[in-house]
Design an enzyme around this catalytic site. Structure first.
Site, PDB file in Angstrom:
ATOM      1  N   ALA A 177       0.887  -1.161  -0.065  1.00 38.39           N
ATOM      2  CA  ALA A 177       0.082  -0.123   0.000  1.00 38.39           C
ATOM      3  C   ALA A 177       0.799   1.367  -0.033  1.00 38.39           C
ATOM      4  CB  ALA A 177      -0.886   0.176   1.297  1.00 38.39           C
ATOM      5  N   SER A 220      11.673   1.095  -4.061  1.00 39.58           N
ATOM      6  CA  SER A 220      11.510   1.491  -5.258  1.00 39.58           C
ATOM      7  C   SER A 220      12.608   2.000  -5.822  1.00 39.58           C
ATOM      8  CB  SER A 220      10.359   2.707  -5.453  1.00 39.58           C
ATOM      9  OG  SER A 220      10.389   3.288  -6.389  1.00 39.58           O
ATOM     10  N   GLU A 226      12.855   4.711  -7.490  1.00 39.99           N
ATOM     11  CA  GLU A 226      12.781   6.102  -7.526  1.00 39.99           C
ATOM     12  C   GLU A 226      13.742   6.628  -6.301  1.00 39.99           C
ATOM     13  OE1 GLU A 226      11.040   8.122 -10.053  1.00 39.99           O
ATOM     14  OE2 GLU A 226      11.200   9.212  -7.862  1.00 39.99           O
ATOM     15  N   TYR A 239       7.884  11.225  -2.847  1.00 40.16           N
ATOM     16  CA  TYR A 239       7.648   9.999  -2.819  1.00 40.16           C
ATOM     17  C   TYR A 239       8.921   9.039  -2.526  1.00 40.16           C
ATOM     18  CZ  TYR A 239       6.956   5.181  -5.117  1.00 40.16           C
ATOM     19  OH  TYR A 239       6.648   3.981  -5.433  1.00 40.16           O
TER      20      TYR A 239
HETATM   21  P1  NAP Z   1      -1.067   1.234  -6.936  1.00 40.95           P
HETATM   22  O1  NAP Z   1      -1.700   0.361  -8.112  1.00 40.95           O
HETATM   23  O2  NAP Z   1      -0.964   2.476  -7.006  1.00 40.95           O
HETATM   24  O3  NAP Z   1      -1.708   0.513  -5.578  1.00 40.95           O
HETATM   25  C1  NAP Z   1      -1.467   1.135  -4.529  1.00 40.95           C
HETATM   26  C2  NAP Z   1      -2.431   0.333  -3.366  1.00 40.95           C
HETATM   27  O4  NAP Z   1      -2.152   1.037  -2.195  1.00 40.95           O
HETATM   28  C3  NAP Z   1      -3.795   0.406  -3.743  1.00 40.95           C
HETATM   29  O5  NAP Z   1      -4.380  -1.000  -3.469  1.00 40.95           O
HETATM   30  C4  NAP Z   1      -4.481   1.543  -2.861  1.00 40.95           C
HETATM   31  O6  NAP Z   1      -5.678   1.386  -2.488  1.00 40.95           O
HETATM   32  C5  NAP Z   1      -3.387   1.199  -1.554  1.00 40.95           C
HETATM   33  N1  NAP Z   1      -3.402   2.302  -0.664  1.00 40.95           N
HETATM   34  C6  NAP Z   1      -3.220   3.705  -0.866  1.00 40.95           C
HETATM   35  N2  NAP Z   1      -3.227   4.344   0.147  1.00 40.95           N
HETATM   36  C7  NAP Z   1      -3.730   3.620   0.974  1.00 40.95           C
HETATM   37  C8  NAP Z   1      -3.977   3.934   2.468  1.00 40.95           C
HETATM   38  N3  NAP Z   1      -4.082   4.952   3.080  1.00 40.95           N
HETATM   39  N4  NAP Z   1      -4.386   2.675   3.216  1.00 40.95           N
HETATM   40  C9  NAP Z   1      -4.640   1.440   2.532  1.00 40.95           C
HETATM   41  N5  NAP Z   1      -4.208   1.298   1.463  1.00 40.95           N
HETATM   42  C10 NAP Z   1      -3.936   2.442   0.415  1.00 40.95           C
HETATM   43  O7  NAP Z   1       0.531   0.770  -7.007  1.00 40.95           O
HETATM   44  P2  NAP Z   1       1.256  -0.478  -7.748  1.00 40.95           P
HETATM   45  O8  NAP Z   1       1.817  -0.020  -8.867  1.00 40.95           O
HETATM   46  O9  NAP Z   1       0.461  -1.666  -7.649  1.00 40.95           O
HETATM   47  O10 NAP Z   1       2.515  -0.735  -6.508  1.00 40.95           O
HETATM   48  C11 NAP Z   1       2.702  -1.289  -5.246  1.00 40.95           C
HETATM   49  C12 NAP Z   1       3.516  -0.969  -4.410  1.00 40.95           C
HETATM   50  O11 NAP Z   1       5.001  -1.016  -5.200  1.00 40.95           O
HETATM   51  C13 NAP Z   1       3.561   0.563  -3.911  1.00 40.95           C
HETATM   52  O12 NAP Z   1       4.036   0.653  -2.761  1.00 40.95           O
HETATM   53  C14 NAP Z   1       4.515   1.192  -5.016  1.00 40.95           C
HETATM   54  O13 NAP Z   1       4.849   2.531  -4.419  1.00 40.95           O
HETATM   55  C15 NAP Z   1       5.545   0.251  -5.238  1.00 40.95           C
HETATM   56  N6  NAP Z   1       6.494   0.377  -6.337  1.00 40.95           N
HETATM   57  C16 NAP Z   1       5.781   0.298  -7.635  1.00 40.95           C
HETATM   58  C17 NAP Z   1       6.518   0.230  -8.627  1.00 40.95           C
HETATM   59  C18 NAP Z   1       5.748  -0.077 -10.196  1.00 40.95           C
HETATM   60  O14 NAP Z   1       6.300   0.460 -11.219  1.00 40.95           O
HETATM   61  N7  NAP Z   1       4.432  -0.168 -10.266  1.00 40.95           N
HETATM   62  C19 NAP Z   1       7.800   0.303  -8.672  1.00 40.95           C
HETATM   63  C20 NAP Z   1       8.494   0.242  -7.409  1.00 40.95           C
HETATM   64  C21 NAP Z   1       7.714   0.217  -6.386  1.00 40.95           C
HETATM   65  P3  NAP Z   1      -7.091   2.033  -3.512  1.00 40.95           P
HETATM   66  O15 NAP Z   1      -7.038   0.801  -4.621  1.00 40.95           O
HETATM   67  O16 NAP Z   1      -8.039   2.154  -2.638  1.00 40.95           O
HETATM   68  O17 NAP Z   1      -6.434   3.150  -4.221  1.00 40.95           O
HETATM   69  O1  G4F Z   2       4.793   6.534 -15.354  1.00 32.72           O
HETATM   70  P1  G4F Z   2       5.402   7.471 -14.359  1.00 32.72           P
HETATM   71  O2  G4F Z   2       4.573   8.315 -13.756  1.00 32.72           O
HETATM   72  O3  G4F Z   2       6.488   6.672 -13.496  1.00 32.72           O
HETATM   73  P2  G4F Z   2       7.493   6.954 -12.304  1.00 32.72           P
HETATM   74  O4  G4F Z   2       7.644   8.356 -12.074  1.00 32.72           O
HETATM   75  O5  G4F Z   2       8.692   6.538 -12.923  1.00 32.72           O
HETATM   76  O6  G4F Z   2       7.150   6.197 -11.138  1.00 32.72           O
HETATM   77  C1  G4F Z   2       6.632   4.760 -11.321  1.00 32.72           C
HETATM   78  O7  G4F Z   2       7.683   3.792 -11.004  1.00 32.72           O
HETATM   79  C2  G4F Z   2       8.530   3.991  -9.891  1.00 32.72           C
HETATM   80  C3  G4F Z   2       9.584   3.013  -9.949  1.00 32.72           C
HETATM   81  O8  G4F Z   2      10.720   3.899 -10.252  1.00 32.72           O
HETATM   82  C4  G4F Z   2       7.441   3.528  -8.528  1.00 32.72           C
HETATM   83  F1  G4F Z   2       8.053   3.584  -7.574  1.00 32.72           F
HETATM   84  C5  G4F Z   2       6.170   4.602  -8.543  1.00 32.72           C
HETATM   85  O9  G4F Z   2       5.366   4.156  -7.764  1.00 32.72           O
HETATM   86  C6  G4F Z   2       5.638   4.523  -9.919  1.00 32.72           C
HETATM   87  O10 G4F Z   2       5.062   3.240 -10.354  1.00 32.72           O
HETATM   88  O11 G4F Z   2       6.628   8.355 -15.130  1.00 32.72           O
HETATM   89  C7  G4F Z   2       7.397   7.690 -16.056  1.00 32.72           C
HETATM   90  C8  G4F Z   2       8.176   8.875 -16.598  1.00 32.72           C
HETATM   91  C9  G4F Z   2       8.581  10.109 -15.843  1.00 32.72           C
HETATM   92  O12 G4F Z   2       9.964  10.461 -16.029  1.00 32.72           O
HETATM   93  C10 G4F Z   2       7.635  11.160 -16.047  1.00 32.72           C
HETATM   94  O13 G4F Z   2       8.195  12.543 -16.051  1.00 32.72           O
HETATM   95  O14 G4F Z   2       7.529   9.366 -17.805  1.00 32.72           O
HETATM   96  C11 G4F Z   2       7.403  10.918 -17.646  1.00 32.72           C
HETATM   97  N1  G4F Z   2       6.245  11.338 -18.410  1.00 32.72           N
HETATM   98  C12 G4F Z   2       6.082  12.060 -19.334  1.00 32.72           C
HETATM   99  N2  G4F Z   2       4.672  12.582 -19.530  1.00 32.72           N
HETATM  100  C13 G4F Z   2       5.020  11.113 -17.794  1.00 32.72           C
HETATM  101  C14 G4F Z   2       4.161  12.251 -18.640  1.00 32.72           C
HETATM  102  N3  G4F Z   2       4.395  10.749 -16.500  1.00 32.72           N
HETATM  103  C15 G4F Z   2       3.317  10.751 -16.332  1.00 32.72           C
HETATM  104  N4  G4F Z   2       2.766   9.927 -15.368  1.00 32.72           N
HETATM  105  N5  G4F Z   2       2.282  11.433 -17.137  1.00 32.72           N
HETATM  106  C16 G4F Z   2       2.798  11.778 -18.218  1.00 32.72           C
HETATM  107  O15 G4F Z   2       1.727  12.541 -18.956  1.00 32.72           O
END
Ligand code: NAP
Ligand code: G4F
Length: 336
Positions: free
Chosen positions: A86, A130, A132, A153
């Site tokens: 979460a 992450s 990030e 973040y």
């Molecule tokens: P996501 O789709 O945004 O899912 C986030 C989850 O957290 C959702 O189930 C959301 O619930 C829940 N949540 C948010 N605020 C909460 C709160 N206050 N109490 C309880 N639950 C809450 O994210 P994801 O892409 O699956 O990523 C999963 C985890 O991995 C996150 O921690 C993210 O930061 C991390 N991460 C993701 C990536 C990536 O590329 N996807 C990479 C590195 C790390 P709702 O559905 O109700 O909003």
């Molecule tokens: O898809 P993004 O928003 O992902 P970002 O910022 O890389 O973060 C995601 O990956 C992280 C792991 O490194 C996670 F931890 C985090 O929770 C999340 O899942 O943006 C990717 C790139 C950025 O450089 C952004 O500036 O795309 C660029 N971008 C360009 N136009 C955009 C847009 N990003 C978004 N969201 N929307 C745009 O219109």
């Protein structure tokens, strides 16, 4: 039968992880937020009627801001494995809501670690760290690369990373950080750049949208396929010792590369439809994230299969399906 507890089960990763663990025979418990509208779309296909005997998925209302609820749930469930996913996970939004992001993405990790220490100390703990966190540190990034977060973040995730390590070292807890690079899927939130692109390509193809506004197209990312990454989460908790692991493909692509691959997969030239809007730029950008997954490969045997360009096609075609049929769910195209 092993028991797992997932925070963030309604998110992209939580939904695939729940599917994976159910497939593995686990009893799965998930934390969901009470909302005035349904927020369980990604796990509806897994829902089991609570009145039926032998159900293996149980959902519990709760919020990561509520320590006493977390403690009560863990005391009752006594899970073998806890996956803390979460978070307020959107980087751009974290600049608008820095305090909230610090609370949910940062401090919430302390809340759940304390609850484990007090009432469920045998549970193995997975922290969703992450890439990030590396921020301005140049690629390739591995477990030894210094953190230099560039957003509220990223800073919140660094806090959670160190709290996880501290509970491991201070209390001997099995607490592991998975430092995952970007991973995507048809279930990706619609405002992350990959899904925003693939959804727009599909909608433009079907005449439902005219333009796509984006920010920085030069950012470099290492995009993998989310179902493969949840398998890595599980593998990390099956290791002999808790540790910290980078999970990535090791392959770089720009936002422009992904855009081109997505639009070309439906026969479109993105140049005719894409416009720049500075609102999507970040006050501080992370220019390049490319991971070195050697450690996770060596210690767990994990390997990625799907490449970022295959992902662009896969996601665009899934979006075409869901535009044509709004009840489309990718569960039947995933291998579990
Ligand atoms: P996501 O789709 O945004 O899912 C986030 C989850 O957290 C959702 O189930 C959301 O619930 C829940 N949540 C948010 N605020 C909460 C709160 N206050 N109490 C309880 N639950 C809450 O994210 P994801 O892409 O699956 O990523 C999963 C985890 O991995 C996150 O921690 C993210 O930061 C991390 N991460 C993701 C990536 C990536 O590329 N996807 C990479 C590195 C790390 P709702 O559905 O109700 O909003
Ligand atoms: O898809 P993004 O928003 O992902 P970002 O910022 O890389 O973060 C995601 O990956 C992280 C792991 O490194 C996670 F931890 C985090 O929770 C999340 O899942 O943006 C990717 C790139 C950025 O450089 C952004 O500036 O795309 C660029 N971008 C360009 N136009 C955009 C847009 N990003 C978004 N969201 N929307 C745009 O219109």
């Amino acid at each position: 039968m092993r028991t797992a507890f997932i925070t963030g089960i309604t998110g992209q990763d939580g939904s695939y992880l729940a599917e994976f663990l159910l497939f593995k025979g686990y009893q799965v418990h998930g934390l969901i937020r009470r909302a005035s509208t349904f927020n369980t779309r990604r796990i509806d296909h897994l829902f089991q009627d609570p009145h039926v005997d032998g159900k293996r998925l149980t959902l519990h209302y709760g919020d990561m801001s509520d320590s006493s609820r977390l403690t009560t749930l863990l005391a009752t469930i006594q899970p073998d494995e806890i996956y803390h996913l979460a978070a307020q996970s959107h980087v751009r939004v974290s600049f608008d809501e820095p305090e909230h992001t610090g609370d949910v993405t940062g401090l919430s990790t302390t809340r759940i670690l304390e609850a484990i220490r007090l009432v469920s100390s045998e549970s193995k703990f997975y922290q969703a760290s992450s890439s990030e966190m590396f921020g301005a540190s140049p690629p390739p990034q591995n477990e030894l690369t210094p953190f230099y977060p560039r957003s509220p973040y990223g800073a919140s995730k660094v806090f959670s990373y160190w709290m996880t390590r501290n509970y491991r070292e201070a209390y001997g807890m099995f607490a592991t950080n998975g430092i995952l690079f970007n991973h995507e899927s048809p279930r990706r939130g619609e405002t992350f750049v990959t899904r925003k692109i693939t959804r727009a390509a599909a909608r433009i193809k079907l005449g439902m949208q005219d333009k796509l506004f984006l920010g920085n197209l030069d950012a470099v990312r290492d995009w993998g396929y989310a179902p493969e990454y949840v398998e890595a989460m599980w593998l990390m908790l099956q290791a002999d010792e808790p540790d910290d692991f980078v999970v990535a493909t090791g392959v770089a692509a720009t936002v422009k590369d992904f855009l081109q691959a997505s639009f070309e997969s439906v026969g479109l030239d993105y140049g005719k439809y894409v416009e720049f809007d500075s609102v999507y730029e970040r006050p501080t950008e992370v220019d390049a994230l490319v991971g070195d997954p050697t450690k996770v490969q060596t210690k767990t045997g994990w390997r990625h299969e799907v490449t970022s360009m295959e992902l662009a096609t896969k996601m665009t075609h899934a979006d075409l399906e869901s535009c044509r049929n709004p009840t489309f769910n990718d569960s039947h195209v995933w291998r579990y």
